[in-house]
Design a protein around this motif. Sequence first.
Motif, PDB file in Angstrom:
ATOM      1  N   ARG A 204       0.836  -1.204   0.000  1.00  0.00           N
ATOM      2  CA  ARG A 204       0.000   0.000   0.000  1.00  0.00           C
ATOM      3  C   ARG A 204       0.865   1.247   0.000  1.00  0.00           C
ATOM      4  O   ARG A 204       1.954   1.265   0.587  1.00  0.00           O
ATOM      5  CB  ARG A 204      -0.922   0.013   1.231  1.00  0.00           C
ATOM      6  N   TYR A 238      -3.844   6.693  11.187  1.00  0.00           N
ATOM      7  CA  TYR A 238      -4.296   5.653  10.265  1.00  0.00           C
ATOM      8  C   TYR A 238      -4.430   4.338  11.034  1.00  0.00           C
ATOM      9  O   TYR A 238      -3.762   4.143  12.059  1.00  0.00           O
ATOM     10  CB  TYR A 238      -3.300   5.454   9.121  1.00  0.00           C
ATOM     11  N   ASP A 239      -5.277   3.465  10.504  1.00  0.00           N
ATOM     12  CA  ASP A 239      -5.351   2.138  11.102  1.00  0.00           C
ATOM     13  C   ASP A 239      -4.267   1.245  10.502  1.00  0.00           C
ATOM     14  O   ASP A 239      -3.461   1.679   9.676  1.00  0.00           O
ATOM     15  CB  ASP A 239      -6.744   1.538  10.931  1.00  0.00           C
ATOM     16  N   ASP A 241      -4.264  -1.032   8.349  1.00  0.00           N
ATOM     17  CA  ASP A 241      -4.327  -1.296   6.916  1.00  0.00           C
ATOM     18  C   ASP A 241      -4.173  -0.035   6.075  1.00  0.00           C
ATOM     19  O   ASP A 241      -4.291  -0.102   4.856  1.00  0.00           O
ATOM     20  CB  ASP A 241      -5.657  -1.981   6.571  1.00  0.00           C
ATOM     21  N   LEU A 243      -6.048   2.919   6.399  1.00  0.00           N
ATOM     22  CA  LEU A 243      -7.258   3.721   6.237  1.00  0.00           C
ATOM     23  C   LEU A 243      -7.240   4.879   7.225  1.00  0.00           C
ATOM     24  O   LEU A 243      -6.888   4.710   8.392  1.00  0.00           O
ATOM     25  CB  LEU A 243      -8.509   2.863   6.456  1.00  0.00           C
ATOM     26  N   THR A 244      -7.644   6.062   6.773  1.00  0.00           N
ATOM     27  CA  THR A 244      -7.585   7.267   7.601  1.00  0.00           C
ATOM     28  C   THR A 244      -8.656   7.219   8.688  1.00  0.00           C
ATOM     29  O   THR A 244      -9.839   7.020   8.405  1.00  0.00           O
ATOM     30  CB  THR A 244      -7.779   8.516   6.734  1.00  0.00           C
TER      31      THR A 244
END
Length: 631
Positions: A204, A238-239, A241, A243-244
Amino acid sequence: MEDEAEIYDGIRAQFPLAFGKQQKSQTSLEAIHNATRRSTAGAAASTASNSINKTNEALPSLSSYSKAWLDSLRNSKSPNPNPNDSVIGPPRPPPGPVPDEDDEDVMVGPPPPPPGSGEDDDNDVMIGPPRPPVGPSSDSEEDEEEENRYRIPLSNEIVLKGHTKIVSALAIDHSGSRVLSGSFDYTVRMFDFQGMNSRLQSFRQLEPFEGHQVRNLSWSPTSDRFLCVTGSAQAKIYDRDGLTLGEFVKGDMYIRDLKNTKGHISGLTCGEWHPKTKETILTSSEDGSLRIWDVNDFKSQKQVIKPKLARPGRIPVTTCAWDREGKCIAGGIGDGSIQIWTLKPGWGSRPDIYIEKSHSDDITGLKFSSDGRTLLSRSFDGSLKVWDLRQIKAPLKVFDDLPNNYAQTNIAFSPDEQLFLTGTSVEKESTVGGLLCFYDCSKLELVQRVGISPSCSVVQCAWHPRLNQIFATSGDKSQGGTHVLYDPTLSERGALVCVARAPRKKSVDDFEAPLVIHNPHALPLFRDQPSRKRQREKILKDPVKSHKPELPITGPGHGGRVGSTKGSLLTQYLLKQGGMIKETWMEEDPREAILKYADVAEKDPKFIAPAYAETQPEPVFAKSDSEDEEK
């Protein structure tokens, strides 16, 4: 049984040789790790000829055997060696008298063990390769013992690439499975050792804030979220993975007192997650403040810390750090001071420990020891200082000649805290590349220098305790990567997992033929969507739907109005077309048009002369005297 075998062979002969389950070719782990082994022999050969008269500290990573060979060359009684000659092959024999050919005591075979071993020399049988020369090699044996004692994993190396500029931020989660790297190319790349193969590609890529460099990354204690600090005034969460989850609020730049602003008003410089509490983070900024935030509420802050200054103003806070227990905060201030605050009930902005003029330039990295008694500081002035927080008048040790050109250069401890390490930057006219320098914590001396890149600077470094692998980020204006140093015999998981996993080969089943529709317009399902381009062109041609304005009219008009029909009314247009109305004034000269009425006005004055005829005075003129004179 023979009949069944014959039947089987007969049936098997009807199929191609590739039919059935094929056996995969297995690559041995030794061959895999040999491909990632660091090449130290080439570096040793290139630097040996120019470093005979230098100390071993100036060398990059050389083996102890190579150092022993250089010591033997340095202490030999032979004439001055040519510095341009590079010695290739086994080490030279130790200095001493050359034996004659006729001498009966000529030694054949490997040399005997060194004297003074405490056992009978006749009973000692040496098995294996010859030992290094006696004498100067005793230091090399001690160095080898020191290296074995520290157990630094340096034998193999992989590089996590993908960035186009220098990698300025690094974070490895506590389990050692995921690695984050942030760069000056404004992106963050996420690597997963468990899901990565030998191609070492990130799964990512993020761009936290457009146009702002990534300055720091930090995992939460539970490794389910991470903090991203960029050059903007707002930090993001962010997490795992990517994601914000949210970003913190920005303050009002027009409020002078920083304690009254809701957030930072200038670019962030550093940020760290609390080592124990998963809801608390710390950030520092160029606006001259440190702030403690609650992750569950992005709109409010828990504490604002203003550093102590000699004169009022705003001096940037260049870096910040928690101690291991999260009870102390350290901040590097732009005036060269180090200030430490202890979190206690009712604490304020007044620092508990104030080290004035600790460095002559901006501080780029701070690191507490696990016991909280020692603090390491790194600066732009090219030095690394060791501070005893019980005696802060002077540093315990100062290590110079460590060039630093990046504001994110940090310091890291080994898992057992016997060593600490830092990276160096590449200078313009220097031939030494980016190095990783290791220091002994107890002896406070240089242990080893490891060359990471010949042309790129080393910024961030970390030694992961669970993986026992060393991470070092490097790069320049055109490239960037994260070097992972490991040893197959000492390290666990991490790079060992992904290096041994070959990329999946494409099989016949992966082939997909393109879908061909021979009659695409037979069903509405396969019809093309109506072209919007044609529809737009049709609307543009319609003056009503396109609201097309009327074009300016250049032709003559009539009666004070201008019309494209050369007249504002239909009657006028018809009269003009029939020749009943003639307009010649457009072609006439205005002077001639006025003068043609001069004779008519003189004979029959209609306008001005009759109006003033009754009131005009009689003209009285003086008579000429010439008549009297004639008489």
